[in-house]
Design a protein around this motif. Structure first.
Motif, PDB file in Angstrom:
ATOM      1  N   LEU A  64       0.682  -1.175  -0.048  1.00  7.06           N
ATOM      2  CA  LEU A  64       0.244  -0.072   0.035  1.00  7.06           C
ATOM      3  C   LEU A  64       0.867   1.230  -0.135  1.00  7.06           C
ATOM      4  CD1 LEU A  64      -2.911   1.129   0.410  1.00  7.06           C
ATOM      5  CD2 LEU A  64      -2.455   1.263   2.819  1.00  7.06           C
ATOM      6  N   GLY A  65       0.404   2.114  -0.615  1.00 10.92           N
ATOM      7  CA  GLY A  65       1.075   3.565  -0.438  1.00 10.92           C
ATOM      8  C   GLY A  65       1.758   4.248  -1.561  1.00 10.92           C
ATOM      9  N   MET A  66       2.792   4.872  -1.270  1.00 13.58           N
ATOM     10  CA  MET A  66       3.659   5.730  -2.465  1.00 13.58           C
ATOM     11  C   MET A  66       3.733   4.939  -3.682  1.00 13.58           C
ATOM     12  SD  MET A  66       7.002   8.002  -2.105  1.00 13.58           S
ATOM     13  CE  MET A  66       5.895   9.734  -1.341  1.00 13.58           C
ATOM     14  N   HIS A  67       4.456   3.720  -3.265  1.00 14.62           N
ATOM     15  CA  HIS A  67       4.622   2.634  -4.398  1.00 14.62           C
ATOM     16  C   HIS A  67       4.078   1.344  -4.267  1.00 14.62           C
ATOM     17  CE1 HIS A  67       7.611   5.106  -6.082  1.00 14.62           C
ATOM     18  NE2 HIS A  67       8.391   5.364  -4.878  1.00 14.62           N
ATOM     19  N   VAL A 114      10.471   3.261 -10.438  1.00 17.89           N
ATOM     20  CA  VAL A 114       9.673   2.596  -9.450  1.00 17.89           C
ATOM     21  C   VAL A 114       8.209   2.864  -9.721  1.00 17.89           C
ATOM     22  CG1 VAL A 114       8.942   1.615  -7.308  1.00 17.89           C
ATOM     23  CG2 VAL A 114      11.310   2.260  -7.753  1.00 17.89           C
ATOM     24  N   PHE A 115       7.606   2.204 -10.290  1.00 15.84           N
ATOM     25  CA  PHE A 115       6.136   2.249 -10.595  1.00 15.84           C
ATOM     26  C   PHE A 115       5.314   1.263 -10.154  1.00 15.84           C
ATOM     27  CE2 PHE A 115       7.588   5.073 -14.153  1.00 15.84           C
ATOM     28  CZ  PHE A 115       7.068   6.365 -13.532  1.00 15.84           C
ATOM     29  N   PRO A 116       4.030   1.512  -9.676  1.00 18.44           N
ATOM     30  CA  PRO A 116       3.243   2.531  -9.533  1.00 18.44           C
ATOM     31  C   PRO A 116       3.797   3.786  -8.471  1.00 18.44           C
ATOM     32  CG  PRO A 116       1.935   0.609  -9.346  1.00 18.44           C
ATOM     33  CD  PRO A 116       3.313   0.139  -9.276  1.00 18.44           C
ATOM     34  N   MET A 117       3.337   4.789  -8.407  1.00 20.72           N
ATOM     35  CA  MET A 117       3.913   5.986  -7.781  1.00 20.72           C
ATOM     36  C   MET A 117       2.739   6.866  -7.203  1.00 20.72           C
ATOM     37  SD  MET A 117       7.150   8.476  -8.156  1.00 20.72           S
ATOM     38  CE  MET A 117       7.554   9.414  -6.642  1.00 20.72           C
ATOM     39  N   VAL A 118       2.803   7.486  -6.177  1.00 18.18           N
ATOM     40  CA  VAL A 118       1.967   8.419  -5.659  1.00 18.18           C
ATOM     41  C   VAL A 118       2.849   9.765  -5.483  1.00 18.18           C
ATOM     42  CG1 VAL A 118       0.367   9.329  -3.866  1.00 18.18           C
ATOM     43  CG2 VAL A 118       0.139   7.083  -4.838  1.00 18.18           C
ATOM     44  N   ALA A 119       2.408  10.806  -5.843  1.00 17.79           N
ATOM     45  CA  ALA A 119       3.264  12.037  -5.778  1.00 17.79           C
ATOM     46  C   ALA A 119       3.361  12.409  -4.230  1.00 17.79           C
ATOM     47  CB  ALA A 119       2.994  13.221  -6.678  1.00 17.79           C
ATOM     48  N   PHE A 157      -0.209   6.622 -10.047  1.00 20.10           N
ATOM     49  CA  PHE A 157       0.116   6.583 -11.674  1.00 20.10           C
ATOM     50  C   PHE A 157       1.265   5.544 -11.955  1.00 20.10           C
ATOM     51  CE2 PHE A 157       2.573  10.121  -9.894  1.00 20.10           C
ATOM     52  CZ  PHE A 157       3.856   9.965 -10.539  1.00 20.10           C
ATOM     53  N   SER A 158       1.231   5.166 -13.216  1.00 16.49           N
ATOM     54  CA  SER A 158       2.268   4.255 -13.631  1.00 16.49           C
ATOM     55  C   SER A 158       2.866   4.906 -14.732  1.00 16.49           C
ATOM     56  CB  SER A 158       1.618   2.863 -14.093  1.00 16.49           C
ATOM     57  OG  SER A 158       0.375   3.090 -14.957  1.00 16.49           O
ATOM     58  N   ALA A 159       3.830   4.100 -15.433  1.00 15.27           N
ATOM     59  CA  ALA A 159       4.518   4.803 -16.591  1.00 15.27           C
ATOM     60  C   ALA A 159       3.575   4.977 -17.721  1.00 15.27           C
ATOM     61  CB  ALA A 159       5.880   3.947 -17.056  1.00 15.27           C
ATOM     62  N   GLU A 160       2.682   4.020 -17.880  1.00 16.67           N
ATOM     63  CA  GLU A 160       1.584   4.101 -19.021  1.00 16.67           C
ATOM     64  C   GLU A 160       0.723   5.358 -19.020  1.00 16.67           C
ATOM     65  OE1 GLU A 160       3.126   0.274 -18.564  1.00 16.67           O
ATOM     66  OE2 GLU A 160       2.068   1.226 -16.963  1.00 16.67           O
TER      67      GLU A 160
END
Length: 556
Positions: A254-257, A537-542, A551-554
């Protein structure tokens, strides 16, 4: 019987079941090291290359076993070199006893050679710290230190012993340690009733497990609770392995990544059961929108964690193993097929992916997971490889993922791998690190080779400080200030100079045979994997965003 202070230290360690200590000698602690020589058949001492390595090794030993880790250092710089490791253990609630020696009592407060008030220095990062200036206080203080380190929410304790005390004579009587009782007194019946009421009314429940599940040895109770609640499970970084990740209920971190599934499910659920978590900012994102549709039920041993970062609707205070026992025995079996089907659909829609044709950090870690079948102890440093290790290795059991979560300590992994391997000589131990982190404490490779520990260290080398560069790319206009490591460092030659076997891998075709050969050697090995400097590193939350803004790279 009459013993000197140093012998009393040894006897008290034996009382507490200590078989291994990690440390580095020096002038003020020489008496204790002289006693270690006498007790070497009963207490193993691992000489590290640096005191920080000793503190990380003791921390890794504690995480891998559930026992108290013990480290030692001399006064002055020896003691202060332990500070980062002590703070690492404090942030992640790891039971640790650090024993330091100071100058003689008569020299205290006189700016004597290598004198420092280490008890004062470490006061904010320990559960308890004290200086012992009377040999009669020594044995009771050591027993108290071990009790405090393990009671309630675990954590580090520091004991500073003046040199005259380590040599003074005193009558010693052995004392059988009292069992460490789980915290039960704070589990209140009204709180249990309120928790059960929330559980029975929930239609979309979600379990958020934290490191406290592992610390309380509650993984079996968590699995049963998830089954009875009929809910999906997400974990914090510190809870990797707390829940079997091959279980279809597991949705990822869970979370930022964290995974999109976990972040969306927590946002959509109507009940979030948080077990042994402290709601770190890296898990919650914007706390104003965290789990915005849910009632929050928090189970934790530390009342200070309730309503600290996230406001809860109900809570139960106590050892989470005991709390889950009570809830499992009293709650009826719940059924939420539509909710589970929805979460499962998200898992299919938002899988973690990486390119299969080029060498990447995720690809390296996924291949190690495949080859070990999740049956290894993984240690990490901090950064991109740490997140990939949480995302792409399948942890099947607790105490198999050792990483610095709260403090985020670069240089942690090598020392922690030493502690884990010493604790479990028959287990496979693999340390994932980055080229930036490896530079911090690579001197501990010499400790690994000196003790012939069959640790495999995998360097994900992107020639940059990867996570910092990722933030610079996404949020700082690609201004790469001091994050590029394009220098002439040859890690293979470096580790071979210290007695380890070194490999360099540049492609996916080279990876599997190299890993297999390395693991079959049963010797100290370092594998450098060259990956692209723009791998992210994705997914990521700002930072500061809501976790459902993942969000992810896509998406970019």
């Amino acid at each position: 019987m009459q013993l000197n202070g140093s012998q009393i230290v040894m006897e008290c360690l034996l009382e507490q079941g200590v078989d291994t200590v990690f440390g580095y000698p020096g002038g003020a602690i020489l008496n204790i090291y002289d006693a270690l020589y006498e007790y070497s058949d009963r207490i193993r001492h691992i000489l590290t290359s640096h005191e920080q390595g000793a503190s990380h090794a003791a921390d890794g030993y504690a995480r891998a076993t559930g026992k108290v880790g013990v480290c030692m250092a001399t006064s002055g710089p020896g003691a202060t070199n332990l500070v980062t490791g002590i703070a690492t253990a404090y942030m992640d609630s790891i039971p640790l006893v650090a024993i330091t020696a100071n100058v003689g009592t008569a020299l205290l407060g006189k700016d004597s050679f290598q004198e420092i008030d280490i008890a004062g220095v470490t006061m904010p990062i320990t559960k308890y710290s004290m200086i012992i200036k009377n040999v009669k206080d020594l044995a009771p203080a050591i027993r108290k230190a071990f009790r405090i380190a393990q009671t309630g929410r675990p954590g580090p304790v520091l004991l500073d012993i003046t040199k005259d005390v380590t040599g003074a004579m005193c009558e010693y009587l052995s004392v059988e340690p009292e069992p460490i009782a789980r915290q039960k007194f704070s589990i209140q019946e009204p709180d249990i009733i309120q928790a059960l009421d929330l559980i029975e009314k929930a239609e979309r429940p979600m379990i958020f497990a934290g490191g406290g599940v592992i610390l309380s040895d509650a993984s079996e109770e968590l699995a049963e609770f998830a089954r009875r609640l009929d809910a999906p499970v997400t974990c914090s970084l510190m809870a990797q392995g707390a829940f079997d990740q091959a279980n279809p209920r597991y949705t990822g971190m869970l979370g930022m990544h964290g995974t999109k599934t976990s972040n969306y499910a927590v946002t959509e659920c109507d009940l979030l059961v948080a077990i042994g978590v402290r709601f770190s900012d890296r898990c919650t994102g914007n706390t104003a929108t965290f789990a915005k549709n849910a009632k929050i039920l928090q189970l934790d041993v530390d009342p200070a964690e309730i309503n600290k970062n996230v406001m809860t609707d109900a809570s139960v205070i106590g050892d989470v193993k005991l709390i889950l026992d009570v809830l499992n025995s009293r709650m009826g079996e719940q059924h939420h097929p539509e909710w589970l089907a929805h979460v499962s659909d998200m898992q299919q829609k938002y899988p973690l992916t990486y390119p299969a044709d080029v060498l990447t950090g995720p690809g390296v870690i996924a291949k190690v997971s495949e080859l070990t079948k999740g049956d290894a102890i993984i240690t990490t440093d901090v950064g991109q490889h740490q997140m990939w290790s949480a995302q792409y290795y399948t942890y099947r059991s607790p105490r198999t993922f050792l990483s610095s979560g709260g403090l985020g300590t670069m240089g942690y992994g090598v020392g922690a791998s030493i502690g884990a391997q010493v604790a479990h000589p028959d287990k496979r131990v693999i340390n994932f690190t980055g080229d930036g982190c490896f530079r911090m404490n690579f001197n501990e490779i010499a400790t690994i080779t000196r003790n012939n520990l069959p640790i495999v260290t995998v360097i994900i080398n992107n020639h940059v400080l990867g996570m910092v560069r990722q933030w610079q790319t996404l949020f700082y206009g690609k201004r790469y200030s001091n994050t590029i490591l394009e220098d002439k460092m040859d890690f293979v030659k470096l580790v071979e100079a210290m007695g380890a076997k070194g490999y360099r891998v540049r492609s996916m075709e080279e990876l599997e045979p190299t890993l297999k050969e390395a693991m079959e050697l049963h010797a100290p090995v370092v594998i450098e994997c060259i990956v692209d400097h723009d791998d992210k590193v994705f997914p990521m939350v700002a930072p500061g965003a809501s976790i459902d803004d993942v969000f992810s790279a896509e998406d970019m």
